[in-house]
Design a protein around this motif. Structure first.
Motif, PDB file in Angstrom:
ATOM      1  N   ALA A   1       0.825  -1.216   0.000  1.00 27.88           N
ATOM      2  CA  ALA A   1       0.000   0.000   0.000  1.00 27.88           C
ATOM      3  C   ALA A   1       0.861   1.269   0.000  1.00 27.88           C
ATOM      4  N   LYS A   2       1.846   1.323   0.885  1.00 25.08           N
ATOM      5  CA  LYS A   2       2.685   2.527   0.974  1.00 25.08           C
ATOM      6  C   LYS A   2       3.541   2.675  -0.277  1.00 25.08           C
ATOM      7  N   THR A   3       4.042   1.564  -0.812  1.00 28.16           N
ATOM      8  CA  THR A   3       4.835   1.618  -2.047  1.00 28.16           C
ATOM      9  C   THR A   3       3.978   2.106  -3.199  1.00 28.16           C
ATOM     10  N   ARG A   4       2.776   1.592  -3.298  1.00 28.57           N
ATOM     11  CA  ARG A   4       1.864   2.013  -4.367  1.00 28.57           C
ATOM     12  C   ARG A   4       1.628   3.516  -4.285  1.00 28.57           C
ATOM     13  N   GLU A   5       1.352   4.004  -3.097  1.00 27.33           N
ATOM     14  CA  GLU A   5       1.113   5.444  -2.927  1.00 27.33           C
ATOM     15  C   GLU A   5       2.336   6.246  -3.373  1.00 27.33           C
ATOM     16  N   ALA A   6       3.498   5.842  -2.925  1.00 31.02           N
ATOM     17  CA  ALA A   6       4.718   6.583  -3.255  1.00 31.02           C
ATOM     18  C   ALA A   6       5.013   6.538  -4.751  1.00 31.02           C
ATOM     19  N   MET A   7       4.862   5.369  -5.364  1.00 28.36           N
ATOM     20  CA  MET A   7       5.212   5.211  -6.770  1.00 28.36           C
ATOM     21  C   MET A   7       4.196   5.898  -7.689  1.00 28.36           C
ATOM     22  N   LEU A   8       2.931   5.818  -7.360  1.00 24.51           N
ATOM     23  CA  LEU A   8       1.910   6.399  -8.236  1.00 24.51           C
ATOM     24  C   LEU A   8       1.826   7.912  -8.113  1.00 24.51           C
ATOM     25  N   THR A   9       1.997   8.428  -6.920  1.00 26.10           N
ATOM     26  CA  THR A   9       1.880   9.879  -6.750  1.00 26.10           C
ATOM     27  C   THR A   9       3.195  10.605  -6.998  1.00 26.10           C
ATOM     28  N   GLY A  10       4.314   9.921  -6.760  1.00 25.85           N
ATOM     29  CA  GLY A  10       5.603  10.590  -6.898  1.00 25.85           C
ATOM     30  C   GLY A  10       5.819  11.655  -5.828  1.00 25.85           C
ATOM     31  N   ARG A  11       4.942  11.678  -4.854  1.00 22.31           N
ATOM     32  CA  ARG A  11       5.001  12.673  -3.784  1.00 22.31           C
ATOM     33  C   ARG A  11       6.167  12.395  -2.851  1.00 22.31           C
ATOM     34  N   ALA A  12       6.870  13.432  -2.497  1.00 19.62           N
ATOM     35  CA  ALA A  12       7.937  13.290  -1.501  1.00 19.62           C
ATOM     36  C   ALA A  12       7.289  12.971  -0.158  1.00 19.62           C
ATOM     37  N   MET A  13       7.865  12.016   0.545  1.00 20.31           N
ATOM     38  CA  MET A  13       7.328  11.621   1.840  1.00 20.31           C
ATOM     39  C   MET A  13       8.238  12.171   2.936  1.00 20.31           C
ATOM     40  N   THR A  14       7.636  12.621   4.003  1.00 19.71           N
ATOM     41  CA  THR A  14       8.419  13.177   5.105  1.00 19.71           C
ATOM     42  C   THR A  14       8.998  12.048   5.955  1.00 19.71           C
ATOM     43  N   ALA A  15      10.018  12.387   6.710  1.00 19.63           N
ATOM     44  CA  ALA A  15      10.606  11.408   7.625  1.00 19.63           C
ATOM     45  C   ALA A  15       9.569  10.935   8.641  1.00 19.63           C
ATOM     46  N   GLN A  16       8.688  11.836   9.082  1.00 15.04           N
ATOM     47  CA  GLN A  16       7.644  11.452  10.042  1.00 15.04           C
ATOM     48  C   GLN A  16       6.702  10.408   9.442  1.00 15.04           C
ATOM     49  N   GLU A  17       6.426  10.493   8.134  1.00 17.32           N
ATOM     50  CA  GLU A  17       5.577   9.498   7.479  1.00 17.32           C
ATOM     51  C   GLU A  17       6.295   8.154   7.341  1.00 17.32           C
ATOM     52  N   LEU A  18       7.595   8.204   7.116  1.00 16.64           N
ATOM     53  CA  LEU A  18       8.373   6.990   6.892  1.00 16.64           C
ATOM     54  C   LEU A  18       8.704   6.247   8.187  1.00 16.64           C
ATOM     55  N   LEU A  19       8.752   6.933   9.292  1.00 12.07           N
ATOM     56  CA  LEU A  19       9.163   6.345  10.566  1.00 12.07           C
ATOM     57  C   LEU A  19       8.298   5.169  11.030  1.00 12.07           C
ATOM     58  N   PRO A  20       6.962   5.250  11.000  1.00 11.85           N
ATOM     59  CA  PRO A  20       6.150   4.159  11.562  1.00 11.85           C
ATOM     60  C   PRO A  20       6.336   2.799  10.892  1.00 11.85           C
ATOM     61  N   PHE A  21       6.721   2.770   9.624  1.00 13.31           N
ATOM     62  CA  PHE A  21       6.863   1.477   8.953  1.00 13.31           C
ATOM     63  C   PHE A  21       8.298   1.165   8.565  1.00 13.31           C
ATOM     64  N   GLY A  22       9.242   1.872   9.167  1.00 14.11           N
ATOM     65  CA  GLY A  22      10.648   1.531   8.979  1.00 14.11           C
ATOM     66  C   GLY A  22      11.315   2.131   7.760  1.00 14.11           C
ATOM     67  N   GLY A  23      10.671   3.090   7.114  1.00 22.44           N
ATOM     68  CA  GLY A  23      11.310   3.774   5.985  1.00 22.44           C
ATOM     69  C   GLY A  23      12.529   4.573   6.430  1.00 22.44           C
ATOM     70  N   VAL A  24      12.481   5.053   7.644  1.00 22.82           N
ATOM     71  CA  VAL A  24      13.632   5.627   8.352  1.00 22.82           C
ATOM     72  C   VAL A  24      13.571   5.073   9.772  1.00 22.82           C
ATOM     73  N   HIS A  25      14.688   5.052  10.441  1.00 19.18           N
ATOM     74  CA  HIS A  25      14.716   4.486  11.787  1.00 19.18           C
ATOM     75  C   HIS A  25      14.779   5.537  12.882  1.00 19.18           C
ATOM     76  N   HIS A  26      15.314   6.696  12.555  1.00 22.27           N
ATOM     77  CA  HIS A  26      15.466   7.760  13.556  1.00 22.27           C
ATOM     78  C   HIS A  26      15.261   9.099  12.868  1.00 22.27           C
ATOM     79  N   ILE A  27      14.770  10.051  13.628  1.00 28.59           N
ATOM     80  CA  ILE A  27      14.640  11.420  13.136  1.00 28.59           C
ATOM     81  C   ILE A  27      15.408  12.319  14.092  1.00 28.59           C
ATOM     82  N   CYS A  28      16.315  13.081  13.544  1.00 22.23           N
ATOM     83  CA  CYS A  28      17.107  14.014  14.348  1.00 22.23           C
ATOM     84  C   CYS A  28      16.753  15.427  13.930  1.00 22.23           C
ATOM     85  N   THR A  29      16.739  16.322  14.894  1.00 23.42           N
ATOM     86  CA  THR A  29      16.298  17.690  14.613  1.00 23.42           C
ATOM     87  C   THR A  29      17.424  18.625  14.209  1.00 23.42           C
TER      88      THR A  29
END
Length: 120
Positions: A12-40
């Protein structure tokens, strides 16, 4: 690249990213492991990187390789192949090796191992 995203992010998340081409924020990627940490800021990013590096160098390199292989096996291989691959990796881990001997010696001496000092 898409096949890795599906495995890591889910369809589902891959489909959304690939079809929309929308840049995803680190906050969006964090819950499913797209990023592991967010530093300010840069200082917190360096501190987090140092913390992770310290954890990584504290683990036996050969054992980490085997664990990585097991995780990859579970993520990509079909169930019929998993048992055989897990059995193979387990037997591989049980074989005597300089790394195992060093780790056991350090444990008995109650000394933190310095894996980089172990000649492979």
């Amino acid at each position: 690249m898409k096949r890795y995203l599906v495995r890591e992010w889910g369809a589902a998340k891959t489909r959304e990213a690939m079809l929309t081409g929308r840049a995803m924020t680190a906050q969006e990627l964090l819950p499913f492991g797209g990023v592991h940490h967010i530093c300010t800021d840069q200082a917190s990013a360096i501190a987090k990187a140092d913390e992770i590096i310290e954890q990584l160098v504290g683990s036996a390199p050969g054992a980490m390789s085997i664990v990585k292989g097991l995780i990859n096996t579970m993520a990509v291989e079909d169930e019929s192949k998993q048992d055989a691959l897990i059995r193979h990796r387990f037997l591989e881990m049980m074989e005597p090796s300089p790394e195992a001997e060093y780790g056991i010696r350090m444990y008995r001496e109650k000394t933190k191992p310095v894996w980089a000092s172990l000649k492979q």
